[in-house]
Write a protein that holds these residues in place. Structure first.
Motif, PDB file in Angstrom:
ATOM      1  N   UNK A   1      16.310   4.395  -1.965  1.00 41.29           N
ATOM      2  CA  UNK A   1      16.766   3.474  -0.906  1.00 41.29           C
ATOM      3  C   UNK A   1      16.948   4.130   0.467  1.00 41.29           C
ATOM      4  N   UNK A   2      16.665   5.418   0.588  1.00 38.55           N
ATOM      5  CA  UNK A   2      16.927   6.108   1.866  1.00 38.55           C
ATOM      6  C   UNK A   2      16.208   5.461   3.054  1.00 38.55           C
ATOM      7  N   UNK A   3      14.921   5.199   2.850  1.00 37.23           N
ATOM      8  CA  UNK A   3      14.144   4.583   3.946  1.00 37.23           C
ATOM      9  C   UNK A   3      14.663   3.189   4.261  1.00 37.23           C
ATOM     10  N   UNK A   4      15.080   2.505   3.202  1.00 35.99           N
ATOM     11  CA  UNK A   4      15.609   1.146   3.391  1.00 35.99           C
ATOM     12  C   UNK A   4      16.871   1.198   4.253  1.00 35.99           C
ATOM     13  N   UNK A   5      17.765   2.124   3.943  1.00 33.32           N
ATOM     14  CA  UNK A   5      19.000   2.232   4.730  1.00 33.32           C
ATOM     15  C   UNK A   5      18.661   2.581   6.180  1.00 33.32           C
ATOM     16  N   UNK A   6      17.705   3.453   6.346  1.00 33.11           N
ATOM     17  CA  UNK A   6      17.276   3.847   7.682  1.00 33.11           C
ATOM     18  C   UNK A   6      16.799   2.625   8.472  1.00 33.11           C
ATOM     19  N   UNK A   7      15.994   1.818   7.802  1.00 30.42           N
ATOM     20  CA  UNK A   7      15.437   0.638   8.458  1.00 30.42           C
ATOM     21  C   UNK A   7      16.526  -0.393   8.764  1.00 30.42           C
ATOM     22  N   UNK A   8      17.455  -0.562   7.825  1.00 30.37           N
ATOM     23  CA  UNK A   8      18.543  -1.525   8.045  1.00 30.37           C
ATOM     24  C   UNK A   8      19.423  -1.086   9.218  1.00 30.37           C
TER      25      UNK A   8
ATOM     26  N   UNK B   1       0.807  -1.227   0.000  1.00 35.20           N
ATOM     27  CA  UNK B   1       0.000   0.000   0.000  1.00 35.20           C
ATOM     28  C   UNK B   1       0.840   1.278   0.000  1.00 35.20           C
ATOM     29  N   UNK B   2       1.974   1.264   0.653  1.00 33.33           N
ATOM     30  CA  UNK B   2       2.787   2.483   0.769  1.00 33.33           C
ATOM     31  C   UNK B   2       4.260   2.166   0.520  1.00 33.33           C
ATOM     32  N   UNK B   3       5.029   3.244   0.321  1.00 40.99           N
ATOM     33  CA  UNK B   3       6.474   3.087   0.162  1.00 40.99           C
ATOM     34  C   UNK B   3       7.093   2.511   1.438  1.00 40.99           C
ATOM     35  N   UNK B   4       6.532   2.896   2.587  1.00 43.33           N
ATOM     36  CA  UNK B   4       7.044   2.394   3.869  1.00 43.33           C
ATOM     37  C   UNK B   4       6.872   0.877   3.941  1.00 43.33           C
ATOM     38  N   UNK B   5       5.683   0.421   3.545  1.00 45.76           N
ATOM     39  CA  UNK B   5       5.419  -1.023   3.611  1.00 45.76           C
ATOM     40  C   UNK B   5       6.292  -1.783   2.614  1.00 45.76           C
ATOM     41  N   UNK B   6       6.471  -1.216   1.420  1.00 47.37           N
ATOM     42  CA  UNK B   6       7.316  -1.878   0.410  1.00 47.37           C
ATOM     43  C   UNK B   6       8.764  -1.907   0.889  1.00 47.37           C
ATOM     44  N   UNK B   7       9.184  -0.837   1.561  1.00 48.75           N
ATOM     45  CA  UNK B   7      10.545  -0.790   2.103  1.00 48.75           C
ATOM     46  C   UNK B   7      10.733  -1.857   3.170  1.00 48.75           C
ATOM     47  N   UNK B   8       9.713  -2.073   4.004  1.00 42.73           N
ATOM     48  CA  UNK B   8       9.830  -3.085   5.056  1.00 42.73           C
ATOM     49  C   UNK B   8      10.015  -4.477   4.462  1.00 42.73           C
ATOM     50  N   UNK B   9       9.302  -4.745   3.374  1.00 42.46           N
ATOM     51  CA  UNK B   9       9.473  -6.043   2.722  1.00 42.46           C
ATOM     52  C   UNK B   9      10.917  -6.171   2.221  1.00 42.46           C
ATOM     53  N   UNK B  10      11.399  -5.102   1.593  1.00 49.15           N
ATOM     54  CA  UNK B  10      12.766  -5.117   1.064  1.00 49.15           C
ATOM     55  C   UNK B  10      13.783  -5.255   2.193  1.00 49.15           C
ATOM     56  N   UNK B  11      13.548  -4.554   3.303  1.00 51.99           N
ATOM     57  CA  UNK B  11      14.485  -4.623   4.436  1.00 51.99           C
ATOM     58  C   UNK B  11      14.534  -6.039   4.989  1.00 51.99           C
ATOM     59  N   UNK B  12      13.386  -6.695   5.036  1.00 53.35           N
ATOM     60  CA  UNK B  12      13.348  -8.079   5.510  1.00 53.35           C
ATOM     61  C   UNK B  12      14.195  -8.981   4.625  1.00 53.35           C
ATOM     62  N   UNK B  13      14.117  -8.730   3.335  1.00 48.01           N
ATOM     63  CA  UNK B  13      14.887  -9.544   2.392  1.00 48.01           C
ATOM     64  C   UNK B  13      16.396  -9.304   2.572  1.00 48.01           C
ATOM     65  N   UNK B  14      16.786  -8.038   2.652  1.00 45.30           N
ATOM     66  CA  UNK B  14      18.217  -7.722   2.799  1.00 45.30           C
ATOM     67  C   UNK B  14      18.730  -8.278   4.129  1.00 45.30           C
TER      68      UNK B  14
END
Ligand code: PGA
Length: 256
Positions: free
Chosen positions: A40-47, A7-20
């Motif tokens: 990838x900014x949000x992804x790096x933040x989450x990682x 639904x959102x970029x945040x949710x898509x980022x969480x899926x990606x973060x889980x994978x990484x």
């Protein structure tokens, strides 16, 4: 190609973060291909928040501007330091970024390719996508077999990146980038795209013909690609119902 629509970029980022994170936990000495840009900014933040162990990882960045020193605030060296490297325990000697100031650019690009090979190849390559379908800085009409090399940015990409430099005339014309052939040799590609302005490029990359007019379409020839999208970036795809069903009904053995 697996298309994951959230639904959102945040949710898509969480899926990606889980994978990484899964890859980093499973293979502590993995080789990661990293990307820059807003996506990838949000992804790096989450990682970073996950407090993973980066000490044994090796990283290779996709690209860098030519003629810009690593200390320049708009260099991708700085971007990576500011947004990721200073926040994790990566060994900086294992964090590779192309040298935009190299005296001999072709030789330094060849050396980059050799380093990737010597590191055992890239396990997971993060990718954003340009509004014109570029991946890395492989602009439209890039050879689909290209290797790491110098490229000239299109007016569209210079316009898109003007926001980082304050004005378009400050955006360099030349860049060094891993090639499409280099990207196709990685073991797994993880492409992220958010927002309506990426919708056409995403639809052409995923469902259109393979063409150098949309360099990301070359990923159709890659055996393992995960695409994480928000609704807006997925809005021009035709088979969204199918992609959603596949993701919601994955057998356990097929989960990320
Ligand atoms: P963006 O750039 O993440 O800043 O949108 C993506 C790209 O140009 O590859």
């Amino acid at each position: 190609m697996e298309i994951i629509i959230q639904p959102t970029a945040e949710a898509a980022t969480s899926v990606a973060a889980g994978l990484v994170a899964g890859i980093i936990r499973e293979k502590p000495a993995a080789v990661l291909g990293l990307a820059t840009g807003n996506t990838p900014l949000m992804l790096y933040h989450e990682l970073v928040a996950m407090k993973l162990d980066w000490s044994k990882l090796t990283t290779f960045n996709l690209d860098e501007y030519v003629g810009i020193s690593p200390q320049h605030p708009r260099s991708y060296h700085c971007f990576m330091w500011d947004n990721l490297f200073q926040h994790v325990n990566v060994s900086i000697k294992n964090a590779n970024i192309l040298d935009g100031m190299a005296k001999n650019i072709p030789a330094s690009c060849e050396n980059y390719e050799r380093k990737i090979f010597s590191a055992g190849g890239i396990d997971l390559q993060l990718l954003g996508i340009g509004t014109d379908g570029h991946i890395g800085f492989n602009e439209q009409t890039s050879s689909l077999a290209s290797r790491t090399r110098i490229k000239t940015l299109t007016p569209q990409t210079r316009k898109d990146n003007a926001r980082f430099f304050g004005s378009e005339d400050k955006v360099p014309h030349h860049v060094v980038t891993m090639g499409i052939g280099t990207i196709l040799e990685t073991r797994h590609c993880l492409l992220l795209a958010f927002g309506k302005n990426k919708a056409r490029a995403v639809a052409e990359a995923v469902e259109g013909p393979i063409t150098s007019m949309n360099p990301a379409s070359a990923l159709q020839m890659h055996p393992k690609v995960t695409v994480c999208l928000d609704e807006a970036a997925a809005s021009e795809l035709k088979l969204t119902g199918y992609y959603r069903w596949v993701y919601d009904n994955k057998p356990d053995w097929q989960k990320l």
